[in-house]
Structures are given as C-alpha cells and as structure tokens.
Design a protein around this motif. Structure first.
Motif, mmCIF file in Angstrom:
data_model
loop_
_atom_site.group_PDB
_atom_site.id
_atom_site.type_symbol
_atom_site.label_atom_id
_atom_site.label_comp_id
_atom_site.label_asym_id
_atom_site.label_seq_id
_atom_site.Cartn_x
_atom_site.Cartn_y
_atom_site.Cartn_z
ATOM 1 N N VAL B 125 -2.530 -2.921 6.442
ATOM 2 C CA VAL B 125 -3.194 -4.043 5.760
ATOM 3 C C VAL B 125 -4.241 -3.518 4.791
ATOM 4 O O VAL B 125 -4.327 -3.964 3.638
ATOM 5 C CB VAL B 125 -3.833 -5.010 6.793
ATOM 6 N N GLU B 126 -5.019 -2.546 5.239
ATOM 7 C CA GLU B 126 -6.057 -1.984 4.369
ATOM 8 C C GLU B 126 -5.442 -1.333 3.138
ATOM 9 O O GLU B 126 -5.957 -1.449 2.018
ATOM 10 C CB GLU B 126 -6.919 -0.989 5.153
ATOM 11 N N ALA B 127 -4.322 -0.672 3.359
ATOM 12 C CA ALA B 127 -3.633 -0.020 2.229
ATOM 13 C C ALA B 127 -3.140 -1.072 1.227
ATOM 14 O O ALA B 127 -3.331 -0.926 0.011
ATOM 15 C CB ALA B 127 -2.464 0.811 2.746
ATOM 16 N N ALA B 128 -2.522 -2.141 1.759
ATOM 17 C CA ALA B 128 -1.978 -3.184 0.868
ATOM 18 C C ALA B 128 -3.096 -3.883 0.098
ATOM 19 O O ALA B 128 -2.977 -4.127 -1.107
ATOM 20 C CB ALA B 128 -1.187 -4.197 1.690
ATOM 21 N N LEU B 129 -4.185 -4.193 0.810
ATOM 22 C CA LEU B 129 -5.316 -4.847 0.125
ATOM 23 C C LEU B 129 -5.968 -3.888 -0.865
ATOM 24 O O LEU B 129 -6.484 -4.306 -1.908
ATOM 25 C CB LEU B 129 -6.333 -5.357 1.153
ATOM 26 N N GLY B 130 -5.914 -2.582 -0.575
ATOM 27 C CA GLY B 130 -6.434 -1.584 -1.499
ATOM 28 C C GLY B 130 -5.598 -1.552 -2.779
ATOM 29 O O GLY B 130 -6.145 -1.486 -3.882
ATOM 30 N N VAL B 131 -4.290 -1.653 -2.635
ATOM 31 C CA VAL B 131 -3.395 -1.637 -3.799
ATOM 32 C C VAL B 131 -3.696 -2.803 -4.745
ATOM 33 O O VAL B 131 -3.700 -2.645 -5.964
ATOM 34 C CB VAL B 131 -1.905 -1.682 -3.336
ATOM 35 N N ILE B 159 3.825 -7.120 0.022
ATOM 36 C CA ILE B 159 4.206 -5.694 -0.006
ATOM 37 C C ILE B 159 3.872 -4.957 1.283
ATOM 38 O O ILE B 159 4.270 -3.811 1.451
ATOM 39 C CB ILE B 159 3.534 -4.968 -1.197
ATOM 40 N N VAL B 160 3.153 -5.638 2.185
ATOM 41 C CA VAL B 160 2.627 -4.908 3.350
ATOM 42 C C VAL B 160 3.737 -4.361 4.252
ATOM 43 O O VAL B 160 3.548 -3.357 4.939
ATOM 44 C CB VAL B 160 1.639 -5.810 4.150
ATOM 45 N N THR B 161 4.904 -4.978 4.221
ATOM 46 C CA THR B 161 6.004 -4.481 5.064
ATOM 47 C C THR B 161 6.907 -3.517 4.296
ATOM 48 O O THR B 161 7.945 -3.115 4.810
ATOM 49 C CB THR B 161 6.859 -5.661 5.583
ATOM 50 N N ILE B 165 12.943 -5.855 -1.823
ATOM 51 C CA ILE B 165 12.740 -6.603 -3.073
ATOM 52 C C ILE B 165 11.513 -7.512 -2.949
ATOM 53 O O ILE B 165 11.131 -7.916 -1.838
ATOM 54 C CB ILE B 165 13.979 -7.470 -3.426
ATOM 55 N N ILE B 166 10.932 -7.802 -4.102
ATOM 56 C CA ILE B 166 9.839 -8.785 -4.148
ATOM 57 C C ILE B 166 10.327 -9.953 -4.997
ATOM 58 O O ILE B 166 10.827 -9.739 -6.112
ATOM 59 C CB ILE B 166 8.558 -8.197 -4.760
ATOM 60 N N ALA B 185 -0.103 -7.476 -14.441
ATOM 61 C CA ALA B 185 -0.355 -6.033 -14.464
ATOM 62 C C ALA B 185 -0.103 -5.430 -13.088
ATOM 63 O O ALA B 185 0.459 -4.332 -12.959
ATOM 64 C CB ALA B 185 -1.795 -5.780 -14.902
ATOM 65 N N LEU B 186 -0.486 -6.190 -12.082
ATOM 66 C CA LEU B 186 -0.279 -5.722 -10.708
ATOM 67 C C LEU B 186 1.215 -5.630 -10.382
ATOM 68 O O LEU B 186 1.683 -4.638 -9.791
ATOM 69 C CB LEU B 186 -0.988 -6.684 -9.744
ATOM 70 N N LEU B 187 1.957 -6.643 -10.794
ATOM 71 C CA LEU B 187 3.405 -6.630 -10.538
ATOM 72 C C LEU B 187 4.059 -5.456 -11.284
ATOM 73 O O LEU B 187 4.933 -4.769 -10.739
ATOM 74 C CB LEU B 187 4.044 -7.962 -10.966
ATOM 75 N N GLU B 188 3.606 -5.249 -12.514
ATOM 76 C CA GLU B 188 4.128 -4.120 -13.304
ATOM 77 C C GLU B 188 3.876 -2.795 -12.582
ATOM 78 O O GLU B 188 4.726 -1.923 -12.529
ATOM 79 C CB GLU B 188 3.434 -4.086 -14.671
ATOM 80 N N ARG B 189 2.673 -2.699 -12.025
ATOM 81 C CA ARG B 189 2.300 -1.463 -11.327
ATOM 82 C C ARG B 189 3.141 -1.260 -10.063
ATOM 83 O O ARG B 189 3.568 -0.156 -9.749
ATOM 84 C CB ARG B 189 0.806 -1.544 -10.960
ATOM 85 N N LEU B 190 3.364 -2.381 -9.354
ATOM 86 C CA LEU B 190 4.206 -2.287 -8.142
ATOM 87 C C LEU B 190 5.602 -1.814 -8.511
ATOM 88 O O LEU B 190 6.242 -1.062 -7.773
ATOM 89 C CB LEU B 190 4.305 -3.655 -7.439
ATOM 90 N N ASN B 191 6.060 -2.270 -9.665
ATOM 91 C CA ASN B 191 7.395 -1.898 -10.114
ATOM 92 C C ASN B 191 7.440 -0.445 -10.578
ATOM 93 O O ASN B 191 8.346 0.311 -10.185
ATOM 94 C CB ASN B 191 7.812 -2.851 -11.242
#
Lengths: 385, 223
Positions: B125-131, B159-161, B165-166, B185-191
């Motif tokens: 959770v901490e990692a996902a919230l950090g992202v 994304i936590v799991t 696909i998102i 921008a966040l979605l772009e980064r996830l991609n």
C-alpha cells in the motif's frame, strides 16, 4: 484492516440513524424482557412448588373449608409422612393497598413442610410459644420496617374483627423463587377468636398440606385421601402442589396470553425498525457493493458485510436493552411487590430476548442481501452516477 | 507485438422491457501488451460496455474476449471475481472510494483478498501510494482529499495488486484541467515506467491524445 473494522465503520456512517435504531431496539428488547418477566413472575409459584407436597382442599371449591378433624385421617394414609394445614386470612394491614399473603397455619408442622422458608431455630421456638405471634417474610419486614417484637394490627375481612400480632421471626427464602412477602400466624389463635365470635366457622381449615415419602406415589396417595372422604359432607380434592398452583394461574390465563402476544408484537416492531434501517443502508451502498465486487470481493463477502452490520446493530441494541432491563425491573418489582412477590429477570428471558435480537438481525438483512446479491455490477455502478 | 487482449465477434445487447437495444455489434480488435489505448465515441456508442466486458464485470451475448490467454466470458462468477482481483485494476470517473475508509484502507481493500501478511500489505500500500505521490496522505479520508487526490488514491488501489491491465472509465471526467493533467501524466507513467496495459474510455480528445492508440466506436461498431 479487517472486515469487522469495515462493518463497524459502516455502522456509524449515519451516527444519528444508527443511534436511533439501536435505541429503538434497546427499548423494544427491554419491553420484551419486562413482559416476559411479568409472565415469569406469574409462574414463579410453580417453580417454588415441591414434588413431595400435595394439597388437599374441598372438592367443591377452594373457598369452602374442611374440618380440622380430617388431619388425623389424612395422616393415617400409607405414604403420608406429615400433614399440616392453613387458612387464608387476608385482612387489611394499615391500608387495603398493603396486600401480602396472610395465613393462619399449624405452628407445630407448617415450617417442617416448607424447608425453603428459612427461620432461625430460636425464632421458630418463640413463634410456637406465643399464641398471637407471627412470622413475616424478609421483604414484608423491610417494606413495613417490621422488627422482632413489633406489633401488627390486622383488621379481618374474611374473618371480621381486629387481630393484633407480635412479630417473633423473620424468614428468608432458600431459593430465588421463594416468596418472602408472606405472613404466618397461629391457626389456633384464629380458631379461638372464631369460637368466641362465630362458633359456626370454628374448627375448619382452608386446605391441608400433605408431605409424602415418595413423589412417585402421588397418584396413589391422592386417590387414597379423596377416597376416605368420598360421600362425606366435605369431599376432598387432592392434587400436587404444582397442579394446585397452576389452577390459580389458569384463572389469569387470558391476561397471560395477551401479554405473551404483546411481547411477540414487540419482536415484530424491532424487526421493522432494523429492517427499515438496513434497507435504507443497502440502497445507499449499492454502488459500493458493486465497487467491492469489481475489486474481486464475492457475493459472500458482501453478504457478510450486510449481515454483519445488521447483527452488530441488533446485538448492541439487545445488550443495551437487557442492561437497562435490570434497573427498570428492580424498580417495577418494588412497586408491584404486593402482586408479584418474586419479580426477577430469568436467565431464560435474557437468552430469549438476545436470541430474538439476533434472529431479527438476521431476518432484517434478508431484503438488503437479496438486493445486493441480485444487482449486477454494471447496474450497481450506474446507481452511483 | 503479442496482443494481451484479443476480442473476436463481440456482441452485446441490453433489454428494456421486451425491447432489444444492440450496444455492441461484431467487435473484433487486439490490444497489445503494454499499450495505452483510448476508446472514444459519443454517448451511447458502447465504449463503457466494451470496457466492462474487457474487465469481466459484464458478459457478452456472443463472441470471445481473451485476456492474457483467459477466455473471460467462460469463467463462472466465482472464477471471474478471482480473475478480476488478480488481473484488472479499475479507475472510475467518480473515484468510487469507500468514504468511511482512509486512503491507506481504500488501497488496502483488494489486498485483503490475497494471502499477504499485514506487514506485506502495508509495504504494498505504501509503495502504491508513493507511486501516485500520496505517501503523506495515507490517513486522510476521501472527504479530506481533493478530487484529483481521490482519483490518485483510486489509481493506487488499481495498481496495488500489480494487475495485468488497468481499465479507466472517464478518469478525468470529474476533474478540473490541472488535476486531469496530473492524472493523465500518472497514467502515462504507469504505462511507460511500469509497462502497464491501459484501456481508457474518454470523451476528451486531449486525454485521448495521451494514449498510444485511439479507437472510435459509433453505434456499437468499431470505426
């Protein structure tokens, strides 16, 4: 985070609504427990009966007396180990509202047949020695601030005249069901007065209390007693103390039935209160259930959330309801002590009230469960927007 | 590139009373692994329905949807729930966070279905919230967050799991321009950084421009 935490947080999402629902359930559970306690108080006399005690009364009616001379003949029946007798005296002590059982008893035998009436030996001896002595129950002594040596003046109604008694003992109950409000005095004292003022009524007792050696012989001994007085001017009817007490209670059966009916209506009211809350809750959360399903939560998880919340509200309401039942019952019991000498919340009443609360919690979740389970994720998500 | 999502002859109708309303007709398309796809089209064109079918929250009348080799419509409800939990991250237009839970607890929700320990869940959770840049808002409830922050929590939950696909349904539809920009921008980064395959439904051409591929639907047909 555990599911229980989510249930708990959900429960207090609408604090006022949840608080009102819990309050409604608490009051309903308290009312249910109170009514069941009233019913229990009616039947407590049966609980206090002993299997080895028989009651012999006039076969026509309880209000017709039996000759005191029957005692020796009853005692001669095989299986009878002791015989005592009593008269319902009633009378008025200070005020008509001060009702408590007042009875003339055979001082030599009465307390031997009622071991649940605990009386110190020296007080029992003092009682026997003084013709106008009386024994009162601890509750009556407390209520009227009666102490040993105090005089009690009772105006007779069934047996007209003014009777003055001296308190020589205070008994306590061995069991919780034992009536501690009664007052006993010498049958001989009453009979002396009757011989003087109304000789035609002297020499009679209201009923006999028969102690039998073997409770298994109840039928044979009862039949034996009634047989010897068949075709006499005062035929008898002998039955177990339990049957005798039940006969009294059956006179009030319609009232008891009505109280029972009302108590079940209260359960229905609890159900409606909680069901209403749960239906509103589920309707508001259809979207959230859809989101949870989307995340991978299954129908069973959703069912757990809904039923858990419903049960939690019901159980908290039930527990608060039972908690407030005790002081309220104590207060009412104090006020009604002349009608219900024993007015206690039974364990079975608490268990029944709590079971009903749990049952109501489960039933109240059925409609919201059905709605949550049959609403598709897509429809649920549309509900949001 | 190997398609992670392969859709063949997909049809779906809704029924209003006895009236059949066709929503999707014979849709066939592939979505490559690591692709950022924008589905566009007017209201009622069937784009959200297609997204729902890809994500396994609705069932087609005909056709197949293979996601990472799994024929999604053939799964039963229980299998589908498990499949969604493991393979799909959802981002909704209105965030759809549980209001009684904190950001941390909302993100933790999907992990409650996994065998992870409490400590492992916390790390995830901490990692996902950090992202998503909300490491300092973990104990805030949705009410205490802005719309953009709520959507970022929703993305963290998605994304936590570490899903295959998102799927995002109008993720910027309820946001102001600046917040929408941050989310895109966040979605772009996830991609790009995490190589997540993203299927996004949007009305907004500027949002669609951030995707690698744009597909248009009209009256239930892919143009």
């Amino acid at each position: 985070m555990k599911v229980f935490k989510l249930i708990f947080k959900n429960m207090f999402r609408h604090k006022l609504r949840t608080a009102l629902t819990i309050m409604g359930i608490s009051i309903a559970v308290m009312a249910f427990a109170l009514l069941r306690t009233v019913i229990g108080a009616w039947y407590v006399g049966i609980e206090a009966t002993a299997p080895d005690r028989l009651i012999t009364r006039n076969s026509v009616s309880f209000i017709f007396p039996l000759p005191v001379a029957y005692r020796a003949r009853i005692a001669s029946i095989p299986g009878v180990s002791n015989v005592s007798y009593a008269n319902w005296f009633q009378g008025v002590y200070i005020d008509e509202r001060n009702f408590f059982p007042r009875m003339a008893v055979d001082v030599e035998t009465f307390f031997d047949l009622y071991p649940e009436l605990l009386l110190p030996a020296e007080q029992k001896e003092d009682f026997k020695k003084q013709r106008n002595a009386c024994i009162v129950g601890a509750k009556t002594a407390k209520k009227f601030n009666l102490k040993i040596g105090d005089a009690m003046t009772v105006d007779g109604d069934i047996y007209p005249g003014r009777y003055t008694f001296i308190v020589r003992g205070v008994y306590t109950g061995r069991d919780r069901a034992t009536d501690e409000t009664q007052m006993f005095f010498h049958w001989a004292y009453l009979d002396e007065q009757l011989k003087r003022d109304m000789p035609i009524r002297a020499g009679y007792v209201g009923w006999y209390v028969v102690l039998i050696a073997d409770p298994a012989q109840t039928a044979a001994v009862s039949a034996g007693i009634d047989e010897i007085f068949r075709n006499s001017p005062s035929e008898t009817k002998t039955e177990t103390e339990k049957a005798f007490t039940q006969g009294f209670i059956s006179m009030s059966s319609t009232i008891i039935l009505a109280i029972q009916f009302i108590s079940y209506i209260i359960v229905g009211i609890i159900l409606l209160v909680l069901a209403n809350t749960m239906v509103m809750t589920a309707r508001e959360r259809i979207m959230e259930y859809a989101v949870l399903k989307t995340l991978g939560f299954r129908t069973l998880h959703i069912a757990g959330l809904i039923t858990g919340e419903s049960l939690l509200i019901a159980v908290i309401g039930g527990a608060i309801g039972l908690a407030i039942t005790f002081p309220i019952t104590a207060g009412i019991g104090e006020q009604l002590s002349n009608i219900f000498p024993v007015f206690l919340v039974e364990t079975s009443t608490m268990a029944t009230a709590m079971s009903f609360a749990i049952m109501v919690g489960l039933i109240a979740s059925i409609v919201p469960l059905y709605r949550a389970m049959t609403t598709s994720i897509v429809d649920g998500l549309r509900h949001a927007g | 590139m190997e398609p992670i999502i392969a859709i063949r002859d997909l049809s779906k109708s809704y029924y209003r009373e006895s009236l059949e309303i066709p929503v999707l007709q014979n849709i066939s398309m592939d979505i490559a692994r690591g692709e950022f796809l924008a589905l566009m089209g007017p209201s009622g064109s069937g784009k959200t329905t297609l997204l729902n079918l890809i994500a396994g929250i609705d069932r087609p009348d005909a056709g197949s949807i293979l996601v990472n080799g799994t024929d999604v419509p053939t799964l039963n409800e229980s299998e589908l729930a498990e499949w969604r939990a493991q393979n799909v991250g959802f981002v909704f237009q209105f965030y759809n966070l549980l209001p009684v839970l904190t950001a941390f607890e909302n993100v933790e929700l999907p992990l409650l279905l996994t065998p992870l320990t409490k400590k492992q869940r916390r790390e995830h959770v901490e990692a996902a919230l950090g992202v998503v840049g909300l490491g300092d808002r973990m104990n805030h409830t949705p009410k205490q967050l802005s719309g953009g922050q709520e959507q970022r929590v929703a993305i963290a939950r998605a994304i936590v799991t570490d899903p295959t696909i998102i799927v995002a349904d109008e993720p910027t539809g309820d946001l102001d321009k600046r917040s929408a920009e941050e989310i895109l921008a966040l979605l772009e980064r996830l991609n790009s950084a995490f190589e997540k395959t993203i299927v996004m439904v949007t009305h907004d051409p500027r949002a669609a421009d951030r995707a690698h591929v744009q597909r248009h639907l009209e009256k239930g047909e892919l143009l």
